[in-house]
Design an enzyme around this catalytic site. Structure first.
Site, mmCIF file in Angstrom:
data_model
loop_
_atom_site.group_PDB
_atom_site.id
_atom_site.type_symbol
_atom_site.label_atom_id
_atom_site.label_comp_id
_atom_site.label_asym_id
_atom_site.label_seq_id
_atom_site.Cartn_x
_atom_site.Cartn_y
_atom_site.Cartn_z
ATOM 1 N N ARG A 1 0.809 -1.235 0.000
ATOM 2 C CA ARG A 1 0.000 0.000 0.000
ATOM 3 C C ARG A 1 0.839 1.280 0.000
ATOM 4 N NH1 ARG A 1 -3.312 -3.362 3.356
ATOM 5 N NH2 ARG A 1 -5.289 -3.821 2.307
ATOM 6 N N LYS B 1 3.844 11.086 -11.509
ATOM 7 C CA LYS B 1 3.030 10.168 -12.302
ATOM 8 C C LYS B 1 3.780 8.853 -12.475
ATOM 9 C CE LYS B 1 0.110 13.038 -15.262
ATOM 10 N NZ LYS B 1 -0.209 13.353 -16.680
ATOM 11 N N GLU C 1 11.035 16.859 -25.366
ATOM 12 C CA GLU C 1 10.354 17.335 -24.163
ATOM 13 C C GLU C 1 10.939 18.671 -23.695
ATOM 14 O OE1 GLU C 1 7.698 16.191 -22.819
ATOM 15 O OE2 GLU C 1 7.539 14.047 -23.248
ATOM 16 N N ARG D 1 -2.407 21.191 -15.358
ATOM 17 C CA ARG D 1 -1.331 20.243 -15.655
ATOM 18 C C ARG D 1 -1.460 19.660 -17.056
ATOM 19 N NH1 ARG D 1 1.385 15.803 -11.499
ATOM 20 N NH2 ARG D 1 2.829 14.919 -13.016
ATOM 21 N N ASN E 1 0.850 18.066 -21.615
ATOM 22 C CA ASN E 1 0.549 17.045 -22.614
ATOM 23 C C ASN E 1 0.518 17.609 -24.032
ATOM 24 O OD1 ASN E 1 0.232 14.758 -20.883
ATOM 25 N ND2 ASN E 1 -1.724 15.581 -20.217
ATOM 26 N N HIS F 1 0.847 9.742 -28.312
ATOM 27 C CA HIS F 1 0.454 8.443 -27.759
ATOM 28 C C HIS F 1 -0.278 7.595 -28.791
ATOM 29 C CE1 HIS F 1 0.619 10.093 -23.361
ATOM 30 N NE2 HIS F 1 1.804 9.731 -23.815
ATOM 31 N N HIS G 1 9.539 7.642 -27.444
ATOM 32 C CA HIS G 1 8.522 8.580 -26.973
ATOM 33 C C HIS G 1 8.827 10.009 -27.416
ATOM 34 C CE1 HIS G 1 5.459 10.366 -24.462
ATOM 35 N NE2 HIS G 1 6.374 11.114 -23.866
#
Length: 369
Positions: A130, A152, A194, A251, A255, A262, A275
């Protein structure tokens, strides 16, 4: 806790998230400070390092040995390099290995590798017992400027990238620009996509800095890279601090180009396009889409194309079935009620989330590439 000393020439970016705040240390030759960097930020009796079979002999073995020498019980787990390892099957394997190695709620996970390893190891940390503390030691440019920052983590489904995961912030991120010396040229270039993205979405002055420093970037100049990576990390930290879990929509600006990206990755098959390569192509598709909607002038797209080309990145969409690409886009996490949404520029340094974009225009943005 007392902070470990690093080197004279390094940058610290602080991600301010209340009790989840953490430091990103960026500099040259700081990888050997890893054990004290970890120990200053977490009490570690058992460290589980997760890496891949390419990074292991370069850096992970070295960090694991240093952790063991500092008194930590150390376990090193390695997976095959590549996007295909970012899967439920590999997560299951790692969960069971952690169990076999006696990992418990006091164990700390340390990701040593690129974005795949950071996402996968972070997902293991978020889910085993957990939730375990974890650190990131990103070894690719793309991971250093993007995936290692912001919390993320996750894995791919066979037809949907990053669909299973969590928000799980690290305790710290250690970025040594010297590790980029061993990064293959194609991987290095992919990471620059990026970097360019941050200039387009948030900082036109940074975009201009990149345009003016292409030669130094191509030579992997340590000082320039430290500046570039630190600026990217600060820009991402600013966004994450304002919208950690993507609840306000802010946020989503990160993207930019990723809806196309993607879809290309999924349609081509994971691993065919890196990527960052898909991001490069996707940004130009998004920019052309913004043009067709009258949001920007053609020169905004041209500046992006010129910089991306100068950095050795692809700018032309892959030869794939356009209908399959559109189907893949429907699985994008920004889709609402079946309507496509795209992050599109309004000028260099500013983007917005635009909804209900006609499918015809999205297809045209690909075909015109």
């Amino acid at each position: 806790m007392k902070r470990a000393a690093l080197t004279a020439e390094h940058e610290i970016v602080r991600v301010q998230l209340s009790e989840r705040s953490y430091d990103i240390a960026i500099g040259a030759g700081i990888i050997d400070t890893a054990p004290p960097f970890f120990s200053a930020r977490a009490k570690i009796s058992h460290a589980v390092l997760v890496t891949d079979d390419q990074v292991r002999p370069l850096y992970a073995d070295r960090i694991a040995a240093a952790c063991a020498a500092s008194g930590m019980r150390t376990t090193l787990l390695s997976v095959p390099a590549g996007e295909t390892s970012k899967s439920i099957a590999m997560a299951d394997q790692l969960w069971n290995q952690c169990l076999a190695e006696g990992a418990d709620r006091k164990t700390v996970v340390i990701a040593v590798g690129g974005g795949v390893i950071g996402d996968l190891a972070g997902f293991i940390a978020a889910t085993f017992a957990r939730g375990l503390s974890f650190f990131q030691v990103p070894t690719t440019l793309l991971a250093q400027v993007d995936s290692s920052v912001g919390g993320k983590v996750g894995v791919n489904l066979p037809t949907a990238k990053n669909m299973v995961g969590a928000f799980w912030q690290p305790q710290g991120v250690l970025i040594d620009v010297d590790v980029l010396a061993t990064l293959p040229e194609r991987e290095y270039r992919a990471g620059m996509a990026e970097v360019v993205k941050y200039g387009v979405i948030l900082d036109p002055d940074f975009f201009a800095y990149l345009e003016a420093n292409v030669a130094s970037i191509q030579l992997r100049d340590r000082k320039v890279l430290t500046q570039v990576i630190a600026r990217c990390c600060q820009l991402k930290a600013d966004v994450v601090q304002a919208d950690e879990r993507e609840t306000t929509g802010l946020r989503a600006v990160l993207n930019y180009g990723h809806t196309f990206c993607h879809a290309f990755e999924a349609t081509c098959g994971y691993g065919q396009l890196l990527h960052g390569e898909a991001v490069s192509i996707g940004m130009l598709c998004a920019s052309r889409l913004a043009e067709s909607l009258g949001r920007i002038s053609p020169d905004v797209t041209q500046r992006q194309r010129k910089l991306l080309s100068a950095l050795g990145l692809p700018t032309v969409p892959p030869q794939v079935d356009i209908d399959l690409v559109m189907t893949a886009m429907q699985r994008d996490k920004k889709v609402e009620h079946g309507k496509l949404q795209f992050v599109l520029p309004t000028k260099l340094g500013m983007v917005e989330l635009v909804g209900d974009v006609p499918v015809k225009l999205a297809k045209q943005a690909i075909n015109d590439g």
